[in-house]
Structures are given as C-alpha cells and as structure tokens.
Design an enzyme around this catalytic site. Structure first.
Site, PDB file in Angstrom:
ATOM      1  N   SER A 146       0.697  -1.080   0.063  1.00 22.86           N
ATOM      2  CA  SER A 146      -0.091   0.130  -0.065  1.00 22.86           C
ATOM      3  C   SER A 146       0.811   1.215  -0.180  1.00 22.86           C
ATOM      4  O   SER A 146       0.411   2.517  -0.112  1.00 22.86           O
ATOM      5  CB  SER A 146      -0.695   0.125   1.203  1.00 22.86           C
ATOM      6  N   HIS A 167      -3.427  -3.853  -5.454  1.00 24.19           N
ATOM      7  CA  HIS A 167      -3.716  -3.279  -3.985  1.00 24.19           C
ATOM      8  C   HIS A 167      -5.099  -3.703  -3.611  1.00 24.19           C
ATOM      9  O   HIS A 167      -6.046  -2.742  -4.078  1.00 24.19           O
ATOM     10  CB  HIS A 167      -3.211  -1.885  -3.969  1.00 24.19           C
ATOM     11  N   GLU A 179      -7.009  -1.608  -6.723  1.00 18.86           N
ATOM     12  CA  GLU A 179      -6.091  -0.722  -7.484  1.00 18.86           C
ATOM     13  C   GLU A 179      -5.215  -1.483  -8.064  1.00 18.86           C
ATOM     14  O   GLU A 179      -4.330  -2.369  -7.712  1.00 18.86           O
ATOM     15  CB  GLU A 179      -5.470   0.302  -6.587  1.00 18.86           C
ATOM     16  N   ASN A 217      -4.562   5.847  -0.899  1.00 19.24           N
ATOM     17  CA  ASN A 217      -3.905   6.349   0.235  1.00 19.24           C
ATOM     18  C   ASN A 217      -3.128   7.696  -0.128  1.00 19.24           C
ATOM     19  O   ASN A 217      -2.932   8.396   0.905  1.00 19.24           O
ATOM     20  CB  ASN A 217      -2.592   5.362   0.756  1.00 19.24           C
TER      21      ASN A 217
END
Length: 311
Positions: A146, A167, A179, A217
């Site tokens: 991540s 991800h 992702e 993120n």
C-alpha cells in the site's frame, strides 16, 4: 516464396499468441495475514485454485480457520433461504485452498503470485528474487503493497514486464475496490490480465501509475495527517473533528476513528516512507503526536488504545 510466407505466418501466429492475455486460474498468495487470507478466500470463492503460503503451519492453520469463519458469515447472508447450499459453498471454497510453507516449490505451476507480506522493501525483494527463479515463464507477479514503489520491488526480478501492483482493501471479502498499478515496464498484456482477474473476483478495478500511495492512500493519508495537525494545534478536539467529518462530509468514520481502525503504526510507516523520499513536501511531514502514541505502543484498536481507548 512459399518458405518466406510460412515463416511470416509462423511469426505472426507466435506474436499473436504472446499478446494474448493470461487467464488466471491458479493463484499463489504469499502471506497468511488478514490481507493474504482475504485474497485467498475471494479467489477460491470465485472458482480459482489457491495455494496460501506462510512461514509456519501454525500461522496457516490460523489463516484457514479465519477463512472458514469468514466464509460461514458470507454463506449465512448469501444463502439465508438455503442453509444446505451455504454449507456446500463453504466446503467447496475451502477445498480450493491448499497451504504450504515452501513458496519456491509451489510457484512452478501458478498463473499469478500475489504477495501480501510485511511492508519491508528488502524482504519483498528477497522473496521475489527467489521466486523468479522457480516460477513459470508466463507467471505474473503482483504486490499488494500500500506504500512501497512497485518498480523498486519489480527490479529484484527479471520479469518487470510481468510485474504490477494489485492493491486490495481490508476486509477483502467486503471491499469492492482493487487498485491495479502499472509501472513503466508493466506490459499491457499483464495489466489487462490483472484487470480481468480483479473483475473475476467480483471487484471493481481502477488503474493508477506507480505513484506514492496510488489513489486512495495518496488522498487519504494526507487527510488523516491534517486531522492530527488540527488536533495538535488545539484548533478542535478529536471528538468534534470526527463528528464534523461524519455529519458534514457524510463519511462513515471520522479521521481519528479511522486512524485507530487502520493502525497508527501503519499510518506512521507510510508517512515516514513518503517523508524520506520528499522531505520538503508539507503533506508528508511527521507528527509528534502520532510518533509518541506509536512509541508507547498505542496503535489503535489492535492494541486496545490509540487516539481512543478500547475495552
């Protein structure tokens, strides 16, 4: 002339075959923690055969138990009107997952390796460098990191064109987003194969370049850090900040509730890594308050205390 034509046709046929996407049927998941077990569960539940790998049989037994408990919850909801079918679903899914403590011995026949181990570049590089020697030519490697750069992990292998980020989000069985991270070396064939695999899992894939934090993120962590800074300055209490974001922005959790859920140590690890790569970026500045809590082993719900206390 006939010889030239045959050679041309053979060349075209070979080129077309090599351009075909990989249909992922066999998956090897490295790491039996929450993320790895979740990925193994959704892959097995959607008709894939899965090998779940970790360092010890005890860890794997715990992972398998967690997967079974999670599957029973899914079955209870999905097959509310037909408990028998629910039981069959659980058993069939579990039968599609085998475990191993030796990654190198199981990757020779897999289509996809998904790594979900500790967020440590050196450890990931060592793992992929070793697996690269044993995996089949067509096998795609993917990391569930991540926060680390996918390119830096892929460079430990000789298959940069068959390497990408995949991800998932926790809890994997419930969260729809994946992702798919494409590095400058990732081939279009690899990228499309991973998009198709994500869809086969019932997920919604989104694409992103290999940029720090990817999409979620990259937006989420600076927001969380800004909430901490707002609190550090004494501008508002953490309770009022949480309430404001839930009632004013419609978020299901406030930033401090989310920080405690994710883990303060995880957030600190991410922001420290980004700060090292770009020390002047104001979004990546460390937080004294966050550092203090982590140093005191107050990392959130998993330790019983973070910004809030938990029984």
């Amino acid at each position: 002339m006939a010889f030239v034509t045959r050679q041309f046709m053979r060349s075209m046929s070979s080129s077309t075959a090599s351009a075909k996407k990989i249909i992922v049927k066999h998956v090897t998941v490295i790491g039996g923690g929450l993320m790895g077990a979740g990925i193994a569960q959704v892959a097995a539940a959607t008709g894939h055969t899965v090998v779940l790998v970790d360092q010890t049989e005890d860890i794997l037994a715990k992972s398998k138990k967690g997967i079974e408990e999670s599957l029973r919850k899914v079955a209870k909801k999905k097959f509310a009107e037909n408990p028998k079918a629910g039981g069959e679903f659980v058993e069939k899914t579990l039968s599609s997952i085998v475990t191993s403590t030796d990654a190198a011995s199981v990757v020779h026949s897999t289509d996809l390796v998904v790594e979900a181990i500790v967020e440590n570049l050196k450890v990931k590089n060592e793992l992929f460098k070793r697996l690269d020697k044993f995996a089949a030519e067509h096998t795609i490697f993917a990391s569930n990191t991540s926060s680390l750069q996918i390119t830096s992990i892929a460079n430990a292998t000789t298959r940069q064109d068959r390497f990408a980020g995949l991800h998932f989000f926790n809890p994997v069985p419930l969260m729809k987003l994946v992702e798919v991270i494409k590095t400058p070396m990732t081939s279009q064939k690899t990228f499309e194969s991973l998009v198709d695999f994500s869809k086969a899992l019932g997920k919604h894939p989104v694409s992103c370049k290999d940029t720090p934090g990817f999409i979620v993120n990259r937006l989420l962590v600076p927001y969380l850090m800004e909430a901490i800074r707002l609190y550090e300055r004494g501008d508002a209490s953490k309770e009022d900040i949480d309430t404001a974001m839930k009632l004013g922005a419609g978020y299901p959790m406030g930033p401090f509730e989310l920080l405690d859920y994710v883990g303060l140590d995880t957030t600190k690890f991410i922001i420290d890594g980004w700060h090292e790569t770009d020390v002047k970026n104001p979004l990546y500045q460390p937080s004294p308050c966050l550092n203090k809590l982590v140093a005191e082993n107050k990392s959130g719900k998993k330790t019983g205390e973070g910004f809030y206390k938990y029984k």
